[in-house]
Design an enzyme around this catalytic site. Structure first.
Site, short mmCIF file in Angstrom:
data_model
loop_
_atom_site.label_atom_id
_atom_site.label_comp_id
_atom_site.label_asym_id
_atom_site.label_seq_id
_atom_site.Cartn_x
_atom_site.Cartn_y
_atom_site.Cartn_z
N ASP A 1 2.20 -6.64 2.44
CA ASP A 1 1.03 -5.90 2.90
C ASP A 1 1.46 -4.64 3.68
O ASP A 1 0.85 -4.25 4.67
CB ASP A 1 0.11 -6.77 3.77
CG ASP A 1 -1.29 -6.17 3.92
OD1 ASP A 1 -1.58 -5.13 3.29
OD2 ASP A 1 -2.09 -6.74 4.70
N ASN B 1 -6.50 0.33 -3.25
CA ASN B 1 -7.41 1.06 -2.35
C ASN B 1 -6.88 2.45 -2.00
O ASN B 1 -6.71 2.81 -0.84
CB ASN B 1 -7.68 0.25 -1.07
CG ASN B 1 -6.44 0.00 -0.24
OD1 ASN B 1 -5.33 0.07 -0.75
ND2 ASN B 1 -6.63 -0.27 1.03
N ASP C 1 -8.42 -5.40 -2.35
CA ASP C 1 -7.82 -5.58 -1.03
C ASP C 1 -8.22 -4.49 -0.04
O ASP C 1 -8.26 -3.31 -0.36
CB ASP C 1 -6.30 -5.64 -1.11
CG ASP C 1 -5.71 -5.91 0.26
OD1 ASP C 1 -6.05 -6.94 0.84
OD2 ASP C 1 -4.97 -5.07 0.77
N ARG D 1 -0.36 4.29 -0.77
CA ARG D 1 -1.21 5.39 -0.27
C ARG D 1 -1.39 6.57 -1.21
O ARG D 1 -2.17 7.46 -0.91
CB ARG D 1 -0.71 5.92 1.08
CG ARG D 1 -0.64 4.88 2.18
CD ARG D 1 -2.01 4.38 2.56
NE ARG D 1 -1.94 3.45 3.69
CZ ARG D 1 -2.65 2.32 3.76
NH1 ARG D 1 -3.48 1.99 2.79
NH2 ARG D 1 -2.55 1.53 4.81
N HIS E 1 0.87 -1.19 0.00
CA HIS E 1 0.00 0.00 0.00
C HIS E 1 0.90 1.23 0.00
O HIS E 1 1.60 1.49 0.97
CB HIS E 1 -0.91 0.00 1.23
CG HIS E 1 -1.87 -1.16 1.25
ND1 HIS E 1 -3.08 -1.14 0.60
CD2 HIS E 1 -1.77 -2.40 1.82
CE1 HIS E 1 -3.70 -2.31 0.78
NE2 HIS E 1 -2.91 -3.09 1.52
ZN LIG Z 1 -5.91 -7.19 2.63
#
Ligand SMILES: [Zn+2]
Lengths: 441, 177, 323
Positions: free
Chosen positions: A313, A100, A160, A70, A68
């Site tokens: 992650d 995301n 996710d 961001r 991620h």
């Molecule tokens: Zn996840």
């Protein structure tokens, strides 16, 4: 992909994956010469930088399928620039940025922007993961084809953070991405079974009075999805497998010939839910930290290949999202910079695994799942020089390691961890040298 | 460590104090003895039984915990409370004799007077101590003293009594002994 | 006077912070302080100059008033800081609030909060003493202490010992009935009653018991009639009706038929058990209207005991110097 590919390097007496000492010459972005250790010593080419590597381990540049970064949207927590620099410091030469963001990476425009910002930063190849459904809403498919055919060349799709819970939507997504050899990376979490869930459901949650996130909420989705993947003959990837039960289901699915791959995070290989007793949300993550039994099963599965890869992650969060009550806090931990150290601690130090296996799980296999060609390559003359050099002998107090991530939600801060990434080569360029960024942020 | 009072000396002192209490109060009417825990409590019981023996009557005797009234609570970790037991007749209008082992700064007695003030309104309050070692920090004096014992600040007065320590004795030691 | 200094932990966040000796010390101190509460002048100078903050993020007038009365009887300065209408509700974080209170010179913060572990977090951010007055579905240690105090007073007194002072609860069988899963009162009581030697039975539908309860030092019983047979005390928990919406049980009627306390159920009891309830009672739900009257007397007594127990906790945590 990155700038001019002009570096010329000679790595001397470095250890390859078979434990042999090698001298390795890099020029024009590729490996140009490999010989037995010491043979090329003293035969220095013009403009060539010699890096003495005796005792150091060579790995193919690490590939993270689950990061991620961001950006766009939460640049206070991480930017593509800071996150990809953290990746390089951790020995990664490629990362997949999760969808995301805000806006969600569900259109060609957003995924192309992510890739472009990664290239501009130049620390690491940044690949975009596309959302499965529009705005991660779980109902309508995002324009998967447009993202696949965009300049970003997306092959991994994931909602996710959310599970693709609707069975029909999941089936259609699995089927649809077959046309461009894509894969659906499922965040397996039954939302009803995990309403307001705060931590692993078990004896610790009972004691702490925190709402439980039961293992079955993950396992039930994985069981459904491997059957769906089998039915439609599609490729399925399971994100962050966290329970012993999930491992059993995946093992069963693979034995049956289902085209499923799976990842485990560094934190699920090392940490357990006992840590939640401090109520410090630095240990709050989704899926949650599980038990000893799960950790053991995950390590074994990673070694025997039931779990294909380690994925970080990496989930940076600003201070205020963690300096609060447990139930108010955000889920997630940072992981790029220490992933390799945690893997060394979890399976190398105790002799469960060799460095060859680590290379397989952290570079070669993730590159194959993500369908990227320039990374995760067997050592050989002519391959693109995406490489990582690690000193496995160093032990460091995590609290004393300075991080380049913009966030500090580091769950390992009270530990001593082995191994240090000394050098990272991206397309033949040195981006990390002696454990420091060559171009500081 | 230097012995100051023997067992026999202590018995003699308590007997004398018992006589003085009767004398000063012109008998034992309305008399209540309250010991300050823990050694004062036992000394009060001994004096009460001695007065009872002399006067052939039962003297009400109780114990008064002063912990919650101390002014030095913050200098040490919290201490457990000891029971306060007031005889059935209470203390209102009574002639209360407080009993303690050693009178030193006077702060303990100040705390005892505060504690007493919350339990009722005695007609008068007197003080009996086995040892008065001087160094008062408050305008407090004892009505009955077993022995006046000049001491230096750094010295420690050790009172041992049978009920707690297995023997009766008083000695002086240096703080580091 | 006794010089046995206590070695209690700095904060009271969980019953796990207490040893058996600590727990008995609190109960015995409360017993002594209860006498003070009976005296005409209900104020002791013990905590003069100390500042105690009631920081309440949830409405609980009863608990707040109890702590306030306890602190005031020990002459502490009390600041009531209710989250409603203050900067807290405008988004100030718990940590910011903690730092503010510290700079105001708070010696102790009594925290009531909807999040499990909030008191643990607060203790990580402040120098002062933190007392947990209920955190989410985790613990409510002073409630358990006052329950144990009440149980001891009723069931461990003897001719020479009117209040059971000095005694633990060994030999007693105590049932805790109702929504164990969401109950901070139950969690603290299980730990404390076990620490004090009681035998505990949890009576609840399986949906209202936490996964992991097998590890607790308790017996589980789904049949209230059977559990009440041999019971010395029954602790009824308050049931929140909205639990019905999450399928924890089918209806209020079925719940009270299986797990409510009424006269008929009491007929199964061989001894007449002491009935406790943290209050306020849902009449007709966990306790039938006619049994509730019998329980009210104990509830009123609990109010007085609550002040004594909280005075004891405040005295033992704040009354001396902590190194
Ligand atoms: Zn996840």
């Amino acid at each position: 992909m990155s700038e001019q590919n002009s570096g010329k390097f000679l790595l001397t007496s470095i250890r390859d994956l078979d434990g042999r000492e090698r001298d390795i010459r890099i020029a024009g972005g590729v490996i140009t010469e490999i010989s037995s250790g010491g043979e090329l010593d003293g035969i220095q080419h013009e403009d060539e930088k010699v890096i003495e590597c005796r005792g150091l381990q060579l790995l193919p540049g690490l590939v993270d399928l689950h990061t991620h970064l961001r950006e766009p949207g939460r640049e206070d927590a991480e930017t593509i620039r800071s996150g990809s620099a953290a990746a390089a410091m951790g020995g990664f030469t490629a990362v997949h940025a999760m969808a995301n963001t805000d806006p969600v990476a569900d259109t060609a425009g957003v995924v192309e922007q992510v890739v472009r910002l990664g290239r501009d930063a130049g620390y690491c190849d940044v690949f975009a993961v596309g959302a499965v459904t529009q705005g991660l809403n779980g109902r309508e498919l995002a324009e998967l084809g447009a993202m696949a055919h965009s300049m970003a060349n997306v092959r991994v799709f994931s909602d996710d953070g959310h599970c693709v819970f609707d069975s029909l939507v999941m089936r259609r997504a699995l089927e649809y991405v077959k046309q461009f050899d894509g894969v659906i990376a499922q965040h397996a979490q039954d939302p009803r079974l995990t309403e307001n869930a705060q931590m692993n459901e078990g004896k610790v949650s009972a004691k702490l009075g925190l709402a439980g996130w039961p293992a079955v909420a993950e396992e039930a989705i994985i069981a459904r999805d491997v059957l769906l993947a089998e039915h439609v003959g599609a490729r399925l990837h399971i994100c962050h497998v966290s329970t012993a039960g999930s491992v059993e289901i995946i093992r069963w699915a693979k034995a049956r010939g289902i085209n499923v791959t799976a990842e485990v995070t560094p934190h699920h290989l090392l940490l357990t839910d006992d840590l939640v007793a401090s109520y410090d949300p630095v240990f709050k993550v989704n899926p949650p930290l599980r038990t000893d039994v799960d950790v053991r099963a995950l390590r074994e599965a990673l070694v025997d290949g039931t779990i294909d890869i380690v994925a970080t992650d990496h989930a940076p969060h600003p201070k205020e999202s963690k300096e609060c009550e447990w139930s108010e806090a955000a889920n997630g931990m940072i992981g790029l910079e220490l992933a390799l150290a945690v893997v060394q601690e979890s399976i190398v130090k105790n002799k469960m695994a060799s460095w060859r296996l680590v290379a397989q799980r952290m570079s070669i296999s993730p590159a194959r799942i993500g369908r990227i060609d320039d990374h995760g390559l067997e050592l050989g003359v002519g391959i693109i020089a995406n490489l990582t050099v690690v000193d496995e002998r160093i032990e460091r107090k995590v609290s004393e390691i300075k991080s380049v991530s913009k966030s500090s939600n580091n769950p390992y801060r009270d530990l001593i961890l082995p191994g240090k990434v000394m050098h990272t080569f991206l397309h033949g360029n040195l981006v990390v040298h002696q454990g420091e960024l060559v171009r500081p942020l | 460590m230097k012995a100051v009072l023997s067992s026999a000396d202590i018995t003699r002192a308590l007997t004398r104090i018992s006589h003085e209490i009767i004398e000063k109060n012109r008998g034992t009417a309305e008399l209540v003895l309250l010991g300050i825990p823990t050694r004062g409590t036992h000394l009060a019981e001994r004096i009460a039984s001695e007065i009872g023996r002399i006067d052939a009557g039962e003297i009400p005797v109780g114990t008064l915990d002063i912990t919650l009234h101390r002014d030095d609570l913050r200098s040490r970790p919290p201490r457990p409370l000891t029971p306060t037991r007031i005889p059935a007749g209470g203390i209102d209008g009574k002639r209360v004799v407080l009993v303690d082992d050693v009178l030193y700064s006077g702060r303990t007695i100040r705390a005892a007077l505060d504690a007493l003030g919350e339990l009722g309104r005695p007609a008068l309050v007197q003080l009996a101590v086995l040892i008065d070692r001087g160094h008062r920090e408050l305008p407090i004096r004892a009505d009955y003293v077993g022995k006046n014992l000049p001491t230096a600040h750094e010295e420690v007065v050790r009172v041992a009594i049978k009920e707690i320590d297995g023997e009766d004795s008083v000695s002086i030691a240096n703080a580091h002994e | 006077m006794s010089d046995n200094a206590t070695a209690m932990k700095k904060h009271l966040l969980s019953i796990n912070d207490l040893t058996r000796e600590d727990a008995l010390l609190i109960l015995d101190t409360a017993d002594e302080l209860a006498r003070v509460s009976d005296a005409p002048i209900k104020k002791l100078p013990t905590l003069r100059g100390r500042t105690v903050v009631n920081l309440f993020y949830e409405d609980s007038t009863r608990t707040r008033i109890s702590f306030e009365a306890a602190a005031k009887r020990l002459s502490a300065d009390v600041i009531n800081f209710s989250a409603k209408g203050s900067s807290v509700s405008k988004g100030e974080s718990l940590k910011d609030t903690a730092l503010t209170l510290q700079s105001m010179g708070a010696d102790a913060v009594i925290l009531r909060h909807g999040a499990s572990g909030a008191a643990h977090r607060l203790a990580q951010w402040t120098n002062g003493v933190v007392i947990n007055a209920g955190d989410g579905t985790h613990e409510h240690p002073t409630q358990a202490l006052l329950d144990a105090f009440t149980i001891r007073k009723h069931l461990k007194r003897s001719s020479g010992n009117a209040t059971g002072v000095g005694e633990d609860l060994s030999g007693l069988r105590i049932s805790i009935v109702g929504d164990i899963l969401h109950s901070r009162v139950a969690r603290s009581n299980v730990l404390l009653l076990h620490l004090l030697g009681a035998k505990i039975t949890l009576v609840a539908p399986p949906t209202l018991l936490p996964v992991g309860v097998e590890e607790w030092p308790v017996e589980i019983c789904y049949d209230f009639n059977e559990a009440i047979e041999d019971c010395d005390a029954v602790m009824m928990l308050r049931l929140q009706l909205e639990r019905m919406k999450s399928a924890f049980f089918p209806s209020a009627r079925e719940y009270s038929r299986l797990f409510g306390l009424d006269r008929e159920r009491l007929l199964h009891a061989r001894k007449k058990p002491l009935i406790l309830h943290p209050g306020p009672i849902n009449r007709g739900l966990e306790i039938s209207a006619e049994s509730a009257d019998a329980v009210e007397s104990v509830i009123l007594e609990q109010v007085a005991n609550g002040v004594s127990v909280r005075m004891a906790v405040l005295y033992l945590l704040l009354g001396g110097a902590h190194e």
